[in-house]
Motif scaffolding. Structure first.
Motif, mmCIF file in Angstrom:
data_model
loop_
_atom_site.group_PDB
_atom_site.id
_atom_site.type_symbol
_atom_site.label_atom_id
_atom_site.label_comp_id
_atom_site.label_asym_id
_atom_site.label_seq_id
_atom_site.Cartn_x
_atom_site.Cartn_y
_atom_site.Cartn_z
ATOM 1 N N SER A 644 0.733 -1.060 0.075
ATOM 2 C CA SER A 644 -0.095 0.069 0.039
ATOM 3 C C SER A 644 0.937 1.178 0.143
ATOM 4 C CB SER A 644 -0.741 0.018 1.177
ATOM 5 O OG SER A 644 -1.833 -0.936 1.235
ATOM 6 N N LEU A 645 0.308 2.247 -0.596
ATOM 7 C CA LEU A 645 1.285 3.370 -0.930
ATOM 8 C C LEU A 645 0.488 4.800 -0.259
ATOM 9 C CD1 LEU A 645 2.576 3.118 -4.412
ATOM 10 C CD2 LEU A 645 3.713 2.564 -2.506
ATOM 11 N N GLU A 646 1.289 5.722 0.039
ATOM 12 C CA GLU A 646 0.475 7.179 0.169
ATOM 13 C C GLU A 646 0.628 7.909 -1.208
ATOM 14 O OE1 GLU A 646 1.968 9.468 3.496
ATOM 15 O OE2 GLU A 646 2.218 7.374 4.768
ATOM 16 N N TYR A 647 -0.299 8.674 -1.409
ATOM 17 C CA TYR A 647 -0.492 9.123 -2.775
ATOM 18 C C TYR A 647 0.693 10.320 -2.981
ATOM 19 C CZ TYR A 647 -2.282 12.256 -6.766
ATOM 20 O OH TYR A 647 -2.532 12.546 -7.891
ATOM 21 N N LYS A 648 1.050 10.777 -2.020
ATOM 22 C CA LYS A 648 2.338 11.714 -2.121
ATOM 23 C C LYS A 648 3.816 10.995 -2.625
ATOM 24 C CE LYS A 648 3.991 11.297 2.589
ATOM 25 N NZ LYS A 648 5.386 10.883 2.538
ATOM 26 N N ASP A 649 3.728 9.656 -2.604
ATOM 27 C CA ASP A 649 4.630 9.155 -3.098
ATOM 28 C C ASP A 649 4.353 8.138 -4.435
ATOM 29 O OD1 ASP A 649 6.346 9.511 -0.850
ATOM 30 O OD2 ASP A 649 5.397 7.899 0.294
ATOM 31 N N TRP A 650 3.394 8.408 -5.038
ATOM 32 C CA TRP A 650 3.000 7.616 -6.174
ATOM 33 C C TRP A 650 3.729 8.174 -7.640
ATOM 34 C CZ3 TRP A 650 1.215 3.707 -8.380
ATOM 35 C CH2 TRP A 650 0.785 3.813 -9.713
ATOM 36 N N ALA A 672 -3.342 5.811 0.457
ATOM 37 C CA ALA A 672 -3.709 6.714 1.555
ATOM 38 C C ALA A 672 -3.436 8.129 1.048
ATOM 39 C CB ALA A 672 -2.654 6.495 2.846
ATOM 40 N N GLU A 673 -4.492 9.087 1.488
ATOM 41 C CA GLU A 673 -4.404 10.505 1.270
ATOM 42 C C GLU A 673 -4.790 10.674 -0.121
ATOM 43 O OE1 GLU A 673 -4.775 12.439 3.635
ATOM 44 O OE2 GLU A 673 -4.414 11.015 5.314
ATOM 45 N N TYR A 674 -5.492 10.024 -0.740
ATOM 46 C CA TYR A 674 -5.723 10.191 -2.433
ATOM 47 C C TYR A 674 -6.828 11.515 -2.427
ATOM 48 C CZ TYR A 674 -6.568 9.544 -7.248
ATOM 49 O OH TYR A 674 -6.705 9.421 -8.684
ATOM 50 N N PRO A 675 -6.259 12.426 -3.244
ATOM 51 C CA PRO A 675 -7.414 13.592 -3.386
ATOM 52 C C PRO A 675 -8.636 13.295 -3.613
ATOM 53 C CG PRO A 675 -5.116 13.944 -4.532
ATOM 54 C CD PRO A 675 -5.263 12.401 -4.320
ATOM 55 N N GLY A 676 -9.514 13.705 -2.853
ATOM 56 C CA GLY A 676 -11.076 13.364 -3.291
ATOM 57 C C GLY A 676 -11.596 12.212 -2.604
ATOM 58 N N GLY A 677 -10.738 11.403 -2.039
ATOM 59 C CA GLY A 677 -11.224 10.206 -1.181
ATOM 60 C C GLY A 677 -10.862 9.068 -2.350
ATOM 61 N N ALA A 678 -11.978 8.367 -2.914
ATOM 62 C CA ALA A 678 -11.886 7.267 -3.568
ATOM 63 C C ALA A 678 -10.893 7.538 -4.929
ATOM 64 C CB ALA A 678 -13.323 6.601 -3.936
ATOM 65 N N PHE A 679 -10.140 6.451 -5.093
ATOM 66 C CA PHE A 679 -9.533 6.743 -6.583
ATOM 67 C C PHE A 679 -9.825 5.887 -7.629
ATOM 68 C CE2 PHE A 679 -7.407 3.665 -3.959
ATOM 69 C CZ PHE A 679 -7.035 2.428 -4.647
ATOM 70 N N ASP A 680 -9.580 6.150 -8.999
ATOM 71 C CA ASP A 680 -9.948 5.256 -10.230
ATOM 72 C C ASP A 680 -8.979 4.561 -10.279
ATOM 73 O OD1 ASP A 680 -10.831 4.397 -12.229
ATOM 74 O OD2 ASP A 680 -10.823 6.203 -13.526
ATOM 75 N N PRO A 681 -8.966 3.255 -10.192
ATOM 76 C CA PRO A 681 -7.923 2.157 -10.491
ATOM 77 C C PRO A 681 -7.509 2.146 -11.809
ATOM 78 C CG PRO A 681 -9.778 1.129 -9.108
ATOM 79 C CD PRO A 681 -10.247 2.424 -9.728
ATOM 80 N N ARG A 682 -8.358 2.521 -12.802
ATOM 81 C CA ARG A 682 -7.959 2.425 -14.297
ATOM 82 C C ARG A 682 -7.064 3.556 -14.493
ATOM 83 N NH1 ARG A 682 -9.223 0.409 -19.395
ATOM 84 N NH2 ARG A 682 -10.657 -0.995 -18.397
ATOM 85 N N GLU A 683 -7.338 4.916 -13.870
ATOM 86 C CA GLU A 683 -6.728 6.115 -14.180
ATOM 87 C C GLU A 683 -5.187 5.750 -13.725
ATOM 88 O OE1 GLU A 683 -5.198 9.616 -15.336
ATOM 89 O OE2 GLU A 683 -7.161 8.702 -15.937
#
Length: 823
Positions: A644-650, A672-683
């Motif tokens: 699992s990752l934090e979005y700031k390190d993506w 963690a900490e993805y902007p807007g909460g839920a993230f789009d896996p395909r994106e």
């Protein structure tokens, strides 16, 4: 060709060696006898059908389009048939698939019918109808089952598989067909029945008959069985199992198990059960020939354990893989717990079948005690170190002094993991000894000597290479003395309650490294040489560890007892619903960095499966330093990664992805900490494809993000508006190889064989997700245009990368399969 046409022995061996080195066909012919020379000296090239049979067999190595090839020519037919019927694989479609129309063929029953038809039946049909019918004439010579090497029935959606439950008519028919076909599979090597429908006893009898070959050679060496729900109400959901089960509050623990208080009343011996009243199928495992690999899952009756003990005794010299899991419905029952106390026994040696056992369900040592009950006797006294230790042996090979577990004073020192005892009735003889000594001089003395000889024999060890347990409560004494840890390479412990910390401490203490050249029994590793100036000898060969209870004791064990850069697979989960998991930084320092250059597959997951709101995974989300370390190039052998990752390190991970081009599969279940909460896996998956487009040397194939999984495909056709890249399943990424990536990765090949992967190459097999996805691609070509173009990336060389959503390939990718935390 007959053997008389071959060259002398030396020349034949030389030919095989040169063929293995891919010498040219002309050189291969030149070393043949005069009969071959005429073919070699022909003035014109040979056509395909003029090639010798053994050359054609080298050409035909896979089953693609073999059916069409078999219809071409009689010589090609004889070559293709053994490959077509080499595997019988049934892979069920996804649970979301709708039921097929009535016109479709039931691959399971129709495929088995093809293999089950005997030549006598075909001859009768031929005489009844048309003796000139060619198809019936070929049916009379049906020997397809003799080519089958692997028989595999995979698990599928519950509503589909339930039709074949052993208690239903269709299930009985399936068992009959399978047994009839198996008796003809003289070359069968692997038997997999992963459907939780139950396996009739006649199927086991058919497997047992394979040992009665005319040449006396039985090729069966691997059996995998998943049992059905044998409860009275199979529709009832399994109960919630507490993380640690204690039969009684304040129950004392010994190295063997839970110590029964002296006042506890042991269940009285029950009379033998009649066969008609027995709840289990019989016979099952007790009639099988010796095996190299045994897997029995979802066990819900103690009778199966008794029969497995017979098979383990028969296979003790050759058994290398053992996988056992208990059904969730019985994990809190008394007979699944390890017990200790006077009067308890592991197995009933006098019982000829499980129904005759009169020793009750509380067994000495629990599940493990029963399984090794015919090769290792818990009651047997162990010799002291100075008498049993052989010079030059590893510290763990000796059998140190351990008092019999009948003493009520024996207990475990949980503080340091050592096994200690207090004065008590350590010298008491076991009930078997007392019974054998009660006979007078006569026939009775013979029985006494026979019993004593048997007792001396029951001190064996299983030389397993793979041990995987799920839902089995550990008995420390059985683990320590009945298993040869010096040869074990793969260890999996899932939901194995009790003594988990003490187990790792015990192994750590027993297998401390010693200075090279030191005599056996010397003090463990030289702590005064932290720089490594003194070479150490390590006594464990573990290369793979998977557990769902990650503790400091485990990390210490990995750090202190395993040689640096020797661990290849590390799957660490922590599914407990109470308390915080250990700091991820401790795992990195103690385990990952120490084995950075050897790790091939890594999974870190602290998600709990017993809470409605599950945010426990945040504790093991990688920090920036950890992301930079993994993508620094130090982990040069890493092939599969699940973290699992934090979005700031993506974006840091994306930019440094070219440093690990050998990575094949990645799974990111949480961010963690993805902007807007839920993230789009395909994106997120498309961003990975962007990097691969710029760096064609990256060999990433499969991407799991959240609940979605994707496969990267390539196509040499140019991008066209409104059309998908046709025939794009050749590889993954530019220059990417198929996922069975390195031929040296024997573990992947073994896993595929065990799981019955969905290649669909056998009779009646289906191609699973691949075939369905390809059909969907063809059907939707005219409907999906705009979105499809957005998913395509064209490289300068004209290769188009495609991102296709698929089901998780649990049968091909180890990190996908391990995320379930089940065998």
């Amino acid at each position: 060709m007959s053997t008389t046409d071959l060259s002398p022995t030396g020349a034949a061996e030389s030919t095989r060696e040169k063929t293995a080195r891919a010498v040219s066909v002309s050189e291969y012919f030149r070393e043949r006898t005069q009969q071959w020379r005429a073919i070699y000296e022909r003035k014109r090239p040979l056509t395909l059908l003029e090639l010798p049979i053994d050359i054609l067999q080298l050409i035909i190595t896979h089953t693609n389009d073999l059916t069409q090839l078999a219809l071409t020519n009689s010589a090609l037919y004889s070559l293709a048939i053994p490959l077509i019927y080499a595997r019988f694989d049934i892979v069920w479609p996804d649970g979301q698939s709708e039921a097929t129309e009535s016109k479709s063929v039931d691959a399971l029953t129709y495929g088995l019918s093809t293999l089950s038809l005997g030549s006598s039946f075909a001859r009768t049909v031929r005489r009844t109808f048309d003796p000139r019918a060619s198809n019936l004439s070929k049916l009379a010579d049906n020997d397809y089952a003799s080519y089958t090497k692997k028989f595999s029935l995979g698990n599928g959606p519950r509503e589909w598989v339930a039709e074949y439950v052993i208690s239903k008519e269709s299930g009985k028919m399936l068992g009959t067909l399978a047994a009839t076909a198996i008796t003809k599979m003289k070359n069968l090597e692997t038997f997999v029945w992963d459907m939780p429908t139950g396996v009739p006893s006649r199927v086991f009898e058919a497997l047992a008959s394979l040992a009665n070959q005319p040449d006396g050679e039985c090729k069966l060496n691997r059996v995998w069985v998943r049992w059905h729900d044998n409860s009275d109400n199979p529709e009832q959901l399994p109960p919630v199992i507490p993380p640690s089960f204690a039969p009684h509050q304040g129950t004392q623990h010994t190295p063997v198990g839970f110590l029964l208080p002296p006042t506890a009343s042991h269940p009285p011996p029950r009379p033998p059960v009649r066969y008609s009243e027995y709840r289990c199928e019989y016979p099952t495992f007790s009639v099988l020939p010796p095996l190299k690999s045994l897997t029995v899952l979802d066990i819900d009756e103690i009778g199966y354990l008794d029969e497995m003990a017979v098979l383990i005794e028969r296979s003790k010299d050759c058994l290398r893989e053992l996988r056992v899991s208990m059904s969730p419905k019985v994990r809190n029952k008394a007979w699944t717990q390890p017990w200790d106390g006077p009067g308890l026994k592991q197995i009933d040696h006098r019982a000829r079948w499980p129904g005759e056992s009169t020793i009750g369900d509380r067994r000495l040592g629990g599940v493990l005690g029963v399984l090794v009950g015919r090769i290792y006797d818990i009651r047997k006294r162990h010799l002291t170190k100075h008498k049993s230790t052989v010079e030059g042996s590893a510290p763990g090979d000796a059998s140190p002094s351990l008092p019999p577990s009948t003493s009520p004073q024996t207990h475990l020192d949980v503080k340091d993991g050592a096994e200690t005892q207090k004065p008590g009735s350590a010298g008491k003889a076991s009930p078997d000894d007392e019974r054998s000594n009660s006979h007078g001089p006569s026939k009775g003395s013979k029985l006494s000597r026979s019993s004593t000889a048997r007792k001396k024999r029951l001190d064996g060890k299983l030389k397993l290479h793979t041990l995987e347990l799920e839902g089995v409560v550990l008995s420390l004494q059985v683990c320590r003395f009945a298993i040869d840890w010096s040869v074990l390479t793969t260890l999996t412990l899932l939901n194995c309650a009790q003594h988990h910390d003490v187990f790792w401490k015990m192994l750590n203490k027993q297998f401390q490294p010693t200075p090279v050249g030191a005599v056996s029994g010397a003090s463990p590793r030289n702590k005064s040489s932290p720089t490594g100036t003194t070479s150490l000898q390590y006594h464990l060969a573990l290369k793979a560890i998977h557990t769902d209870r990650t503790t400091h004791a485990l990390v210490t064990f990995i750090k202190e007892t395993l040689a640096p850069n020797s661990l290849e697979l590390l799957f660490l989960q922590d599914v407990r619903h109470t308390g915080d998991p250990i700091p991820l930084n401790d795992i990195f320092r103690g385990a990952i960095k120490r084995h950075a250059s050897s790790l091939r597959k890594l999974l870190l997951d602290s998600s709990s499966r017993q809470t409605a709101v599950n945010n426990r995974w945040v504790h093991w989300a990688l920090t920036t330093d950890m992301v930079q370390y993994i993508t620094s190039g130090r982990m040069s052998n890493l092939r599969e990664l699940a973290v699992s990752l934090e979005y700031k390190d993506w974006h840091t991970f994306l930019q440094r992805l070219p440093n690990i081009p050998q990575l094949r599969s990645i799974n990111i279940p949480h961010m963690a900490e993805y902007p807007g909460g839920a993230f789009d896996p395909r994106e997120l998956a498309l961003q990975l494809v962007d990097i691969i487009t710029l760096r064609p040397d990256i060999r990433l194939c499969y991407i799991g993000v959240g609940p979605k999984c994707f496969e990267i495909l390539e196509s040499t056709e140019p991008a066209r508006t409104g059309k998908r890249g046709a025939g794009a399943a050749a590889g993954a990424g530019a220059g990417v190889e198929a996922h069975s990536d390195e031929g040296s990765d024997e573990e992947d090949d073994d896993d595929d064989e065990e799981e019955g992967e969905g290649e669909g190459e056998g009779v009646g097999g289906t191609n699973g997700e691949d075939e369905e996805d390809e059909e969907e691609d063809d059907d939707d070509d005219d409907e999906e245009d705009e979105d499809d173009d957005d998913d395509g990336f064209v490289e300068p060389g004209g290769i188009k990368l495609k991102l296709r959503e698929i089901l998780f390939y649990d049968d091909k990718v180890a990190i996908f399969r391990a995320r379930h935390g089940k065998l």
